[in-house]
Design a protein around this motif. Structure first.
Motif, PDB file in Angstrom:
ATOM      1  N   THR A  16      12.119  16.620   1.782  1.00  0.00           N
ATOM      2  CA  THR A  16      10.388  15.438   2.566  1.00  0.00           C
ATOM      3  C   THR A  16      11.835  13.994   2.607  1.00  0.00           C
ATOM      4  O   THR A  16      10.649  13.209   3.816  1.00  0.00           O
ATOM      5  N   PHE A  17      12.577  13.988   3.098  1.00  0.00           N
ATOM      6  CA  PHE A  17      13.707  12.245   3.190  1.00  0.00           C
ATOM      7  C   PHE A  17      13.318  12.460   4.316  1.00  0.00           C
ATOM      8  O   PHE A  17      12.703  11.516   5.003  1.00  0.00           O
ATOM      9  N   THR A  18      13.227  13.119   4.839  1.00  0.00           N
ATOM     10  CA  THR A  18      12.793  12.834   6.780  1.00  0.00           C
ATOM     11  C   THR A  18      11.378  12.839   7.128  1.00  0.00           C
ATOM     12  O   THR A  18      11.344  12.065   8.374  1.00  0.00           O
ATOM     13  N   HIS A  19      10.461  12.815   6.398  1.00  0.00           N
ATOM     14  CA  HIS A  19       9.253  12.858   6.976  1.00  0.00           C
ATOM     15  C   HIS A  19       8.470  12.108   6.423  1.00  0.00           C
ATOM     16  O   HIS A  19       7.376  11.801   6.738  1.00  0.00           O
ATOM     17  N   GLU A  20       9.138  11.445   5.484  1.00  0.00           N
ATOM     18  CA  GLU A  20       8.045   9.391   5.512  1.00  0.00           C
ATOM     19  C   GLU A  20       8.770   9.332   6.428  1.00  0.00           C
ATOM     20  O   GLU A  20       9.281   8.555   6.782  1.00  0.00           O
ATOM     21  N   VAL A  21       7.108   8.546   7.134  1.00  0.00           N
ATOM     22  CA  VAL A  21       7.277   7.561   8.342  1.00  0.00           C
ATOM     23  C   VAL A  21       7.686   6.205   8.004  1.00  0.00           C
ATOM     24  O   VAL A  21       8.372   5.873   8.921  1.00  0.00           O
ATOM     25  N   TRP A  22       7.070   5.872   6.645  1.00  0.00           N
ATOM     26  CA  TRP A  22       7.584   4.068   6.379  1.00  0.00           C
ATOM     27  C   TRP A  22       9.091   3.875   6.701  1.00  0.00           C
ATOM     28  O   TRP A  22       9.458   2.707   6.818  1.00  0.00           O
ATOM     29  N   LYS A  23      10.096   5.494   6.227  1.00  0.00           N
ATOM     30  CA  LYS A  23      11.592   5.123   6.249  1.00  0.00           C
ATOM     31  C   LYS A  23      12.350   4.273   7.813  1.00  0.00           C
ATOM     32  O   LYS A  23      12.741   4.353   7.312  1.00  0.00           O
ATOM     33  N   ASP A  24      11.491   4.668   8.747  1.00  0.00           N
ATOM     34  CA  ASP A  24      11.764   5.004  10.305  1.00  0.00           C
ATOM     35  C   ASP A  24      11.057   3.924  10.313  1.00  0.00           C
ATOM     36  O   ASP A  24      11.308   2.988  12.215  1.00  0.00           O
ATOM     37  N   ILE A  76      13.877   2.726  -3.789  1.00  0.00           N
ATOM     38  CA  ILE A  76      15.639   3.087  -3.847  1.00  0.00           C
ATOM     39  C   ILE A  76      15.292   4.142  -4.764  1.00  0.00           C
ATOM     40  O   ILE A  76      16.248   5.853  -4.372  1.00  0.00           O
ATOM     41  N   LYS A  77      13.966   4.255  -5.406  1.00  0.00           N
ATOM     42  CA  LYS A  77      13.941   5.925  -6.832  1.00  0.00           C
ATOM     43  C   LYS A  77      13.324   7.137  -5.436  1.00  0.00           C
ATOM     44  O   LYS A  77      13.888   8.220  -5.940  1.00  0.00           O
ATOM     45  N   GLN A  78      12.960   6.509  -4.525  1.00  0.00           N
ATOM     46  CA  GLN A  78      12.515   7.565  -3.695  1.00  0.00           C
ATOM     47  C   GLN A  78      13.189   7.667  -2.699  1.00  0.00           C
ATOM     48  O   GLN A  78      13.280   8.331  -1.521  1.00  0.00           O
ATOM     49  N   SER A  79      14.707   7.677  -2.493  1.00  0.00           N
ATOM     50  CA  SER A  79      15.353   7.430  -1.656  1.00  0.00           C
ATOM     51  C   SER A  79      16.807   7.646  -2.071  1.00  0.00           C
ATOM     52  O   SER A  79      17.847   7.930  -1.611  1.00  0.00           O
ATOM     53  N   VAL A  80      17.138   8.296  -3.416  1.00  0.00           N
ATOM     54  CA  VAL A  80      17.931   8.419  -3.802  1.00  0.00           C
ATOM     55  C   VAL A  80      19.004   9.506  -2.970  1.00  0.00           C
ATOM     56  O   VAL A  80      18.397  11.060  -2.519  1.00  0.00           O
ATOM     57  N   SER A 103       0.800  -1.314  -0.477  1.00  0.00           N
ATOM     58  CA  SER A 103      -0.245  -0.087   0.630  1.00  0.00           C
ATOM     59  C   SER A 103       0.921   1.083   0.177  1.00  0.00           C
ATOM     60  O   SER A 103      -0.018   2.561  -0.124  1.00  0.00           O
ATOM     61  N   LEU A 104       2.106   1.051   0.346  1.00  0.00           N
ATOM     62  CA  LEU A 104       3.115   2.340   0.024  1.00  0.00           C
ATOM     63  C   LEU A 104       2.467   3.007  -1.210  1.00  0.00           C
ATOM     64  O   LEU A 104       3.135   2.731  -2.131  1.00  0.00           O
ATOM     65  N   ASP A 105       2.613   4.431  -0.860  1.00  0.00           N
ATOM     66  CA  ASP A 105       2.857   5.126  -2.381  1.00  0.00           C
ATOM     67  C   ASP A 105       3.867   5.652  -1.960  1.00  0.00           C
ATOM     68  O   ASP A 105       4.435   7.492  -2.114  1.00  0.00           O
ATOM     69  N   VAL A 106       4.610   5.212  -2.994  1.00  0.00           N
ATOM     70  CA  VAL A 106       6.465   5.473  -3.473  1.00  0.00           C
ATOM     71  C   VAL A 106       5.677   5.741  -5.391  1.00  0.00           C
ATOM     72  O   VAL A 106       7.900   5.451  -5.883  1.00  0.00           O
ATOM     73  N   SER A 107       4.959   5.685  -5.608  1.00  0.00           N
ATOM     74  CA  SER A 107       5.213   6.136  -7.045  1.00  0.00           C
ATOM     75  C   SER A 107       5.292   7.505  -7.420  1.00  0.00           C
ATOM     76  O   SER A 107       6.080   7.787  -8.967  1.00  0.00           O
ATOM     77  N   SER A 108       5.557   8.570  -7.059  1.00  0.00           N
ATOM     78  CA  SER A 108       6.125  10.139  -7.438  1.00  0.00           C
ATOM     79  C   SER A 108       6.850  10.455  -7.129  1.00  0.00           C
ATOM     80  O   SER A 108       6.890   9.600  -5.649  1.00  0.00           O
ATOM     81  N   PRO A 109       7.808  11.214  -7.723  1.00  0.00           N
ATOM     82  CA  PRO A 109       8.654  11.910  -6.993  1.00  0.00           C
ATOM     83  C   PRO A 109       8.890  12.570  -5.391  1.00  0.00           C
ATOM     84  O   PRO A 109       7.708  13.425  -5.770  1.00  0.00           O
ATOM     85  N   LEU A 110       9.570  12.620  -5.223  1.00  0.00           N
ATOM     86  CA  LEU A 110       9.998  13.695  -3.594  1.00  0.00           C
ATOM     87  C   LEU A 110      11.235  14.044  -4.069  1.00  0.00           C
ATOM     88  O   LEU A 110      11.977  14.067  -4.491  1.00  0.00           O
ATOM     89  N   ASP A 111      10.607  15.406  -3.207  1.00  0.00           N
ATOM     90  CA  ASP A 111      11.786  16.269  -3.040  1.00  0.00           C
ATOM     91  C   ASP A 111      13.191  16.246  -1.868  1.00  0.00           C
ATOM     92  O   ASP A 111      12.662  15.528  -1.223  1.00  0.00           O
TER      93      ASP A 111
END
Length: 308
Positions: free
Chosen positions: A62-70, A96-100, A51-59
């Motif tokens: 916003t890295f530190t605001h992605e709760v699922w990364k924690d 990976i695309k959302q975590s460059v 269900s993760l929405d990782v399809s759209s590019p992020l600035d």
């Protein structure tokens, strides 16, 4: 779920005291997968991954605001670790695309494995490539002091080996010279497991063929004698290995042939050993055989030379 930030070890990190004296135990290649599958939260994790929405590019902001990364499992695995472990390549690539260039890529689990370590362990060279291109650090080491390249050499994975040595190569020389916590470089490991093509590639890439493992000062040529591997002895000599290199106890590779069965190896090294180095060190004459078969021989990645 618990949230944690794993400590990251770099190549310049000093080994913990006692690491060099421990036998290298087999890596937990499943990274706790078996226990995770039995955990009642496993299905919930899979559902959340889907269900993760990782399809759209992020600035980057916003890295530190992605709760699922924690989010991590009890084994310290992030969603990226889990995607790699389960071979969910599409999910892994989306993450990976959302975590460059995001430190998230270098998060380590309880075994200090990054997603890069796990991608090599699970033989996913395409994911290895994506991770490296996104900024994953190839210099990070796991709890045994192994980089991803050490693991590729241990597993004989030429596909992952090729990617690791062709992408982001600015750290390659450092990785090639770095010993794991048992004192073995990538070349030592490839020699121990008798991956001849990998040995040749490592030397061509700049690995020091006469590097001494840190436990007793054996070179790859000494290890080849221990293995009684004539083909490896021939290859190392052809690649420029020094037959006169001494261990910390003063032994040449030829000395290690004494009392062993392969006479071809003995003759091959006898001819290439300086005359003054052919006799055993006098001060060690009574303990020479015991020294050459000392406990450090059994530290070669817990295989005891294939059980032979």
């Amino acid at each position: 779920m618990e949230r944690s930030m794993s400590h990251m070890d770099y190549l310049h990190t000093e080994p913990k005291q006692g690491k060099m004296q421990q036998q290298l135990t087999e890596e937990r290649f499943d990274s706790g997968v078996d226990s995770l599958k039995e955990d009642e939260c496993y299905n919930k994790i899979v559902e959340e991954m889907c269900s993760l929405d990782v399809s759209s590019p992020l600035d980057e902001s916003t890295f530190t605001h992605e709760v699922w990364k924690d989010e991590v499992t009890e084994d310290g695995d992030t969603y990226l670790h889990l995607a790699v472990i389960h071979g969910a390549e599409d999910y892994a690539i989306q993450i990976i695309k959302q975590s460059v260039k995001d430190p998230f890529l270098n998060r380590q689990n309880n075994q200090r494995q990054t997603a890069l370590h796990l991608a090599v362990i699970t033989e996913q060279p395409h994911v290895v490539e994506r991770l490296l291109m996104a900024g994953c650090d190839p210099c990070l080491v796991d709890q045994n002091g192994n980089t991803a390249l050490h693991i590729a050499c241990k597993r004989g994975s030429m596909a992952c080996f090729s990617v690791l040595t062709q992408i982001n190569t600015q750290h390659l020389r450092s990785v090639l010279s770095f010993p794991n916590y048992n004192g073995h470089t990538c070349l030592h490991i490839a020699s121990i497991y008798s991956y001849l093509s990998m040995v040749e590639n490592l030397v061509q890439l700049g690995a020091d063929i006469n590097a001494k493992e840190q436990c007793s000062g054996r070179t790859s040529l000494h290890l080849a004698v221990d293995l009684q591997n004539l083909a490896l002895v021939h290859q190392l000599i052809a690649l420029g290995a020094d037959a006169n290199s001494l261990t910390y106890g003063g032994y040449t590779p030829y000395h290690l042939t004494l009392g062993r069965q392969n006479r071809d190896i003995q003759q091959h090294l006898y001819e290439r050993t300086a005359q003054e180095l052919r006799t055993l060190p006098e001060s060690e004459s009574e303990e020479s055989e015991e020294e050459m078969m000392s406990d450090d021989e059994y530290m070669y990645d817990d295989i005891q030379f294939g059980g032979k």
